[in-house]
Scaffold this motif. Structure first.
Motif, PDB file in Angstrom:
ATOM      1  N   VAL A 244      48.441 114.346  -1.065  1.00 15.61           N
ATOM      2  CA  VAL A 244      49.495 115.312  -0.484  1.00 15.61           C
ATOM      3  C   VAL A 244      49.113 115.471   1.010  1.00 15.61           C
ATOM      4  CG1 VAL A 244      50.739 115.969  -2.194  1.00 15.61           C
ATOM      5  CG2 VAL A 244      48.940 117.394  -1.175  1.00 15.61           C
ATOM      6  N   ASN A 245      49.922 116.088   1.808  1.00 13.99           N
ATOM      7  CA  ASN A 245      49.664 116.730   3.261  1.00 13.99           C
ATOM      8  C   ASN A 245      50.046 118.219   3.099  1.00 13.99           C
ATOM      9  OD1 ASN A 245      48.094 114.853   4.869  1.00 13.99           O
ATOM     10  ND2 ASN A 245      49.913 113.834   4.525  1.00 13.99           N
ATOM     11  N   SER A 246      49.628 119.144   3.871  1.00 16.16           N
ATOM     12  CA  SER A 246      49.886 120.377   3.944  1.00 16.16           C
ATOM     13  C   SER A 246      51.497 120.490   4.314  1.00 16.16           C
ATOM     14  CB  SER A 246      49.199 121.277   5.006  1.00 16.16           C
ATOM     15  OG  SER A 246      49.103 120.709   6.183  1.00 16.16           O
ATOM     16  N   SER A 247      51.920 119.461   5.030  1.00 18.19           N
ATOM     17  CA  SER A 247      53.578 119.417   5.150  1.00 18.19           C
ATOM     18  C   SER A 247      54.304 119.029   4.150  1.00 18.19           C
ATOM     19  CB  SER A 247      53.879 118.313   6.336  1.00 18.19           C
ATOM     20  OG  SER A 247      53.438 117.091   5.782  1.00 18.19           O
ATOM     21  N   ASP A 248      53.879 118.798   2.910  1.00 16.22           N
ATOM     22  CA  ASP A 248      54.530 118.610   1.535  1.00 16.22           C
ATOM     23  C   ASP A 248      54.414 119.926   0.897  1.00 16.22           C
ATOM     24  OD1 ASP A 248      54.482 115.508   1.881  1.00 16.22           O
ATOM     25  OD2 ASP A 248      52.424 115.538   1.246  1.00 16.22           O
ATOM     26  N   LYS A 249      54.107 120.843   1.652  1.00 17.15           N
ATOM     27  CA  LYS A 249      54.541 122.317   0.833  1.00 17.15           C
ATOM     28  C   LYS A 249      55.787 122.489   1.333  1.00 17.15           C
ATOM     29  CE  LYS A 249      52.913 126.863   0.091  1.00 17.15           C
ATOM     30  NZ  LYS A 249      53.227 126.922  -1.626  1.00 17.15           N
ATOM     31  N   ILE A 250      56.867 122.544   0.574  1.00 19.46           N
ATOM     32  CA  ILE A 250      58.226 122.765   0.691  1.00 19.46           C
ATOM     33  C   ILE A 250      58.934 123.830   0.222  1.00 19.46           C
ATOM     34  CG2 ILE A 250      58.580 120.516   1.309  1.00 19.46           C
ATOM     35  CD1 ILE A 250      60.261 120.124  -1.375  1.00 19.46           C
ATOM     36  N   GLU A 251      58.037 124.561  -0.798  1.00 20.39           N
ATOM     37  CA  GLU A 251      58.774 125.698  -1.477  1.00 20.39           C
ATOM     38  C   GLU A 251      57.489 126.732  -1.661  1.00 20.39           C
ATOM     39  OE1 GLU A 251      60.696 125.372  -5.190  1.00 20.39           O
ATOM     40  OE2 GLU A 251      62.131 123.646  -4.219  1.00 20.39           O
ATOM     41  N   LYS A 252      57.884 127.994  -2.044  1.00 16.46           N
ATOM     42  CA  LYS A 252      56.766 128.984  -2.092  1.00 16.46           C
ATOM     43  C   LYS A 252      55.835 129.047  -3.252  1.00 16.46           C
ATOM     44  CE  LYS A 252      59.369 132.246  -4.767  1.00 16.46           C
ATOM     45  NZ  LYS A 252      58.844 133.573  -5.182  1.00 16.46           N
ATOM     46  N   GLY A 253      56.286 127.927  -4.506  1.00 14.18           N
ATOM     47  CA  GLY A 253      55.270 128.058  -5.416  1.00 14.18           C
ATOM     48  C   GLY A 253      55.257 129.504  -6.050  1.00 14.18           C
ATOM     49  N   GLY A 254      54.156 129.613  -6.717  1.00 11.15           N
ATOM     50  CA  GLY A 254      53.828 130.883  -7.525  1.00 11.15           C
ATOM     51  C   GLY A 254      54.338 130.791  -9.149  1.00 11.15           C
ATOM     52  N   GLY A 255      54.834 129.682  -9.562  1.00 11.30           N
ATOM     53  CA  GLY A 255      55.470 129.898 -10.740  1.00 11.30           C
ATOM     54  C   GLY A 255      56.840 130.414 -10.771  1.00 11.30           C
ATOM     55  N   LEU A 256      57.219 130.222 -11.972  1.00 11.41           N
ATOM     56  CA  LEU A 256      58.669 130.759 -12.544  1.00 11.41           C
ATOM     57  C   LEU A 256      58.760 132.293 -12.726  1.00 11.41           C
ATOM     58  CD1 LEU A 256      60.127 127.697 -14.350  1.00 11.41           C
ATOM     59  CD2 LEU A 256      60.309 128.284 -12.073  1.00 11.41           C
ATOM     60  N   GLU A 257      59.535 133.076 -12.333  1.00 16.01           N
ATOM     61  CA  GLU A 257      59.974 134.346 -12.775  1.00 16.01           C
ATOM     62  C   GLU A 257      60.286 134.771 -13.989  1.00 16.01           C
ATOM     63  OE1 GLU A 257      61.623 136.859  -9.567  1.00 16.01           O
ATOM     64  OE2 GLU A 257      60.648 135.937  -8.215  1.00 16.01           O
ATOM     65  N   THR A 258      61.087 133.679 -14.360  1.00 11.80           N
ATOM     66  CA  THR A 258      61.579 133.534 -15.853  1.00 11.80           C
ATOM     67  C   THR A 258      60.641 133.525 -16.700  1.00 11.80           C
ATOM     68  OG1 THR A 258      62.287 130.984 -15.438  1.00 11.80           O
ATOM     69  CG2 THR A 258      64.028 132.674 -15.136  1.00 11.80           C
ATOM     70  N   GLU A 259      59.375 132.843 -16.465  1.00 11.88           N
ATOM     71  CA  GLU A 259      58.404 132.654 -17.642  1.00 11.88           C
ATOM     72  C   GLU A 259      57.116 133.742 -17.183  1.00 11.88           C
ATOM     73  OE1 GLU A 259      57.239 128.457 -17.656  1.00 11.88           O
ATOM     74  OE2 GLU A 259      59.171 127.923 -18.076  1.00 11.88           O
ATOM     75  N   ASN A 260      57.441 134.684 -16.330  1.00 17.23           N
ATOM     76  CA  ASN A 260      56.412 135.600 -15.946  1.00 17.23           C
ATOM     77  C   ASN A 260      55.277 134.877 -15.529  1.00 17.23           C
ATOM     78  OD1 ASN A 260      58.271 137.965 -16.665  1.00 17.23           O
ATOM     79  ND2 ASN A 260      57.785 137.570 -18.860  1.00 17.23           N
ATOM     80  N   GLU A 261      55.302 134.140 -14.615  1.00 18.76           N
ATOM     81  CA  GLU A 261      53.998 133.398 -14.215  1.00 18.76           C
ATOM     82  C   GLU A 261      54.065 134.057 -12.703  1.00 18.76           C
ATOM     83  OE1 GLU A 261      54.101 128.801 -15.770  1.00 18.76           O
ATOM     84  OE2 GLU A 261      55.588 129.164 -14.205  1.00 18.76           O
ATOM     85  N   ASP A 262      52.478 134.156 -12.529  1.00 20.71           N
ATOM     86  CA  ASP A 262      52.444 134.652 -11.438  1.00 20.71           C
ATOM     87  C   ASP A 262      50.900 133.704 -10.708  1.00 20.71           C
ATOM     88  OD1 ASP A 262      51.895 136.283  -8.786  1.00 20.71           O
ATOM     89  OD2 ASP A 262      50.379 137.638 -10.098  1.00 20.71           O
ATOM     90  N   ILE A 263      51.142 132.667 -10.068  1.00 21.57           N
ATOM     91  CA  ILE A 263      50.272 131.717  -9.517  1.00 21.57           C
ATOM     92  C   ILE A 263      50.047 131.837  -8.127  1.00 21.57           C
ATOM     93  CG2 ILE A 263      49.761 129.338  -9.856  1.00 21.57           C
ATOM     94  CD1 ILE A 263      51.785 129.040 -12.097  1.00 21.57           C
TER      95      ILE A 263
END
Length: 188
Positions: free
Chosen positions: A133-152
């Motif tokens: 990938v390239n850094s320009s492929d980062k299109i969303e914040k990420g961090g996991g799903l809040e509904t799954e209580n993820e904190d990535i």
């Protein structure tokens, strides 16, 4: 060599299952053996090593993993990974997981392995991928799903630091496998 499952039942079910089976299988010396076995049935999984070409870094996910608290840790830095949904294609699953966990859109990924992470106790088969990938492929914040209580947390590990990381900080088997594959196959 042959085997026969004579009885199988679910003895525990929550998010995952524990299965108990009676099995008969051929022994190497020619006769049969019958025994009982228990297996953790969590479904199959996917994992991917991402190489961000323009920064020459591999992208990892740092997150809390309850089972590692049994060894006084809690947080684990690993390649993005996830569980396959019913009838889901492994490639589509890993694309979904990367977007959820790190916020990157991947277009092309290659499957480099599939393996059984813990075949003595778990039914899981894991499909291991690689993508650039390239850094320009980062299109969303990420961090996991809040509904799954993820904190990535996204970790960018410079390729020049992979060997040191493997010697001092790597504890996740799928991450170790994929990083070693990268060193053998992709690093110039």
């Amino acid at each position: 060599m042959k085997y026969k499952i004579t009885k199988e039942e679910i003895v525990f079910e929550d998010v995952y299952q524990v299965l108990k089976a009676e099995v008969t299988y051929n022994r190497f010396k020619g006769d049969d053996i019958s025994t009982k076995r228990i297996a953790f049935n969590r479904g199959d999984g996917v994992a991917i090593l991402l190489h961000e070409k323009d920064t020459d870094c591999v992208l990892l996910a740092n997150q809390f993993r309850y089972p590692t608290t049994k060894h006084h840790s809690g947080w684990l830095t690993e390649v993005p990974a996830g569980s396959l949904e019913k009838n889901e294609n492994p490639l589509e699953c890993i694309k979904r997981e990367v977007l959820e966990e790190l916020g990157y859109k991947i277009s092309d990924a290659i499957q480099v392995f599939d393996c059984y992470p813990s075949p003595g106790a778990c039914t899981e088969k894991t499909y291991l991928f690689f993508a650039e990938v390239n850094s320009s492929d980062k299109i969303e914040k990420g961090g996991g799903l809040e509904t799954e209580n993820e904190d990535i947390q996204l970790i960018k590990l410079p390729v020049t630091q992979i060997k040191k990381y493997l010697k001092t900080e790597a504890h996740d088997a799928k991450t170790i496998i994929l990083l070693q594959w990268f060193l053998l196959n992709k690093q110039v």
